[in-house]
Design an enzyme around this catalytic site. Structure first.
Site, mmCIF file in Angstrom:
data_model
loop_
_atom_site.group_PDB
_atom_site.id
_atom_site.type_symbol
_atom_site.label_atom_id
_atom_site.label_comp_id
_atom_site.label_asym_id
_atom_site.label_seq_id
_atom_site.Cartn_x
_atom_site.Cartn_y
_atom_site.Cartn_z
ATOM 1 N N GLY A 144 58.869 -108.283 -52.233
ATOM 2 C CA GLY A 144 59.011 -107.656 -50.919
ATOM 3 C C GLY A 144 59.469 -106.226 -51.041
ATOM 4 N N ASN A 145 59.811 -105.640 -49.916
ATOM 5 C CA ASN A 145 60.324 -104.275 -49.929
ATOM 6 C C ASN A 145 61.410 -104.138 -48.871
ATOM 7 O OD1 ASN A 145 59.081 -103.281 -47.335
ATOM 8 N ND2 ASN A 145 57.255 -103.969 -48.430
ATOM 9 N N ARG A 146 62.002 -102.945 -48.802
ATOM 10 C CA ARG A 146 63.211 -102.789 -47.996
ATOM 11 C C ARG A 146 62.942 -102.286 -46.580
ATOM 12 N NH1 ARG A 146 66.576 -99.145 -51.820
ATOM 13 N NH2 ARG A 146 67.966 -99.085 -50.013
ATOM 14 N N SER A 147 61.721 -102.330 -46.135
ATOM 15 C CA SER A 147 61.446 -101.837 -44.780
ATOM 16 C C SER A 147 62.145 -102.716 -43.730
ATOM 17 C CB SER A 147 59.942 -101.845 -44.529
ATOM 18 O OG SER A 147 59.704 -101.560 -43.176
ATOM 19 N N ALA A 161 55.322 -101.202 -44.221
ATOM 20 C CA ALA A 161 55.288 -101.051 -45.674
ATOM 21 C C ALA A 161 54.511 -102.257 -46.207
ATOM 22 C CB ALA A 161 56.698 -101.026 -46.227
#
Ligand code: CTP
Length: 402
Positions: free
Chosen positions: A210-213, A277
């Site tokens: 995942g990502n931090r958006s 993102a």
């Protein structure tokens, strides 16, 4: 400075009790609120509550304090009129210019922006009479917030719920913030699609890439577009934020799901803004069972495959002629040069380029960016709330719409 004058119109539906919360938000954020309920609204919440919470009289008729000419003065002095809940009857009266009580008189005399937050049973909302009244009000420049879907009075569920009062407050705040002289509903009649959040690409039943958006920028775009009169589809990936009032929220998890949802919504969209993102890669294999560590053995490497590039695809293959496509880019260095190259590679009309780092942008309330145009334009957006950037994006999108 004088407090901004807001009229809160309340018509007779069970959701009137939720207007108390909207009233609190408005007064606590420094607005001078005059509540104008209809006689039917008082069946649900009494005059004492409205007047105690607002600090102002809360009569329903034009025959009280006649020497102050309230049927004209209240509307004339207002900087915003918000009607929440707006019943089918109130929408009909407003659309036809009837004026048989204080609220309907106020609506006829108001020169300021007017926001309606309808709430009623699905059948009443979908009735052609109501839909035509809503279309009339929108055509005249009013913001009519689409009702939410969910539990209605009694056992029914469906479209017709009053959106969360906190989110109606956000629409009011945005409409007031745009200020006098700016067209309120410049996106009226437009359908915009916004993606938000960050995709998660599952590795096994408990793990994902995942990502931090946080989704905040995309949600800010949705809120500001609703406040400017657009029909909004928000394709949200893994965001915890509350649904913006008036937006149709489609929840997705992965990049592949996001592609499907964005393509479906984009079919009749005037503009698509890809603020999400989206993971560029996903694990090549999904393990049906949890991947276990095995004593004495090194872990298997995770093979990745490319995800579809949604922004490039919708830019290359526009669902409608003249559709405006906007992308976002997060860059850590060579921000402008990388941004220009990305704009060309993706083929979109506008690219919002953010500089990111450990403490910048992700999860924060503020943002700073440069918006690059395929026509060579460059608009610097100073550090400020994500909603200010969102409004600038719409300012740049609006003149590009067909
Ligand atoms: N995007 C997309 N589909 C993807 C990846 C990204 O639609 N599979 C969109 C994002 O929503 C954003 C824009 O493309 O609007 C820029 O994303 P970014 O990840 O910065 O671009 P990349 O092409 O991945 O560039 P980089 O080489 O920097 O990774």
């Amino acid at each position: 400075m004088d407090k901004p004058k807001v009229v809160l119109g309340v018509s007779g539906g069970i959701a009137a009790y939720k207007a108390c919360e909207l009233l609190r938000r408005l007064t606590e954020s420094g607005h001078d609120v005059r509540v104008v309920p209809t006689a039917s609204a008082l069946h649900f919440v009494g005059e004492a509550t409205w007047s105690a919470l607002s600090g102002n009289p809360a009569g329903t008729e034009v025959w009280e304090s006649v020497h102050e000419v309230p049927h004209v003065r209240i509307g004339q002095e207002a900087e915003l009129v918000v009607v929440a809940p707006a019943t089918a009857d109130m929408l009909a009266k407003a659309a036809h210019g009837l004026a048989d009580d204080l609220l309907t008189n106020t609506l006829l005399t108001a020169r300021c922006p007017v926001v309606f937050a309808p709430a009623m049973h699905t059948e009443m909302w979908e009735n052609q009479a109501t839909q035509e009244n809503v279309a009339t009000l929108r055509r005249r420049g009013a913001i009519v917030i689409e009702p939410a879907v969910g539990r209605l009075t009694g056992v029914d569920t469906g479209k017709g719920r009053l959106p969360d009062p906190g989110e109606i407050f956000e629409v009011c705040r945005r409409v007031l913030a745009r200020g006098a002289g700016q067209p309120t509903a410049d996106l009226a009649g437009r359908h915009v699609v916004i993606s938000a959040g960050g995709t998660r690409e599952p590795l096994d039943p408990v793990r994902f890439l995942g990502n931090r958006s946080s989704g905040k920028q995309g949600y800010a775009l949705a809120r500001t577009a609703v406040a400017r009169g657009a029909r909004v589809t928000l394709v949200a990936a893994n965001s915890e934020l509350p649904d913006p009032a008036g937006a149709d929220v489609v929840r997705v998890g992965t990049a592949v799901q996001m592609r499907e949802a964005v393509l479906a919504a984009a079919a009749d969209a005037d503009a698509v803004v890809m603020a999400a993102a989206v993971a560029d890669f996903r694990p090549a294999q999904y393990a049906e069972g949890k991947i276990k560590k095995r004593d004495g053995r090194e872990p298997e490497p995770v093979a990745l495959v490319r995800n579809p590039d949604i922004l490039a695809e919708i830019s290359a293959d526009r669902a409608r002629p003249g559709q405006v496509v906007v992308g976002f880019a997060a860059e850590t260095d060579e921000v402008l040069a990388n941004g220009r190259a990305k704009l060309a590679r993706k083929g979109c009309d506008l690219l919002v380029v953010n500089e990111v780092g450990e403490r910048k942008t992700f999860g924060s309330e503020e943002n700073e960016a440069v918006v690059l145009g395929a026509d060579g334009s460059e608009t610097a957006v100073p550090h400020g709330p994500k909603e200010s950037l969102a409004d600038i994006v719409w300012d740049l999108v609006a003149p590009r719409l067909f």
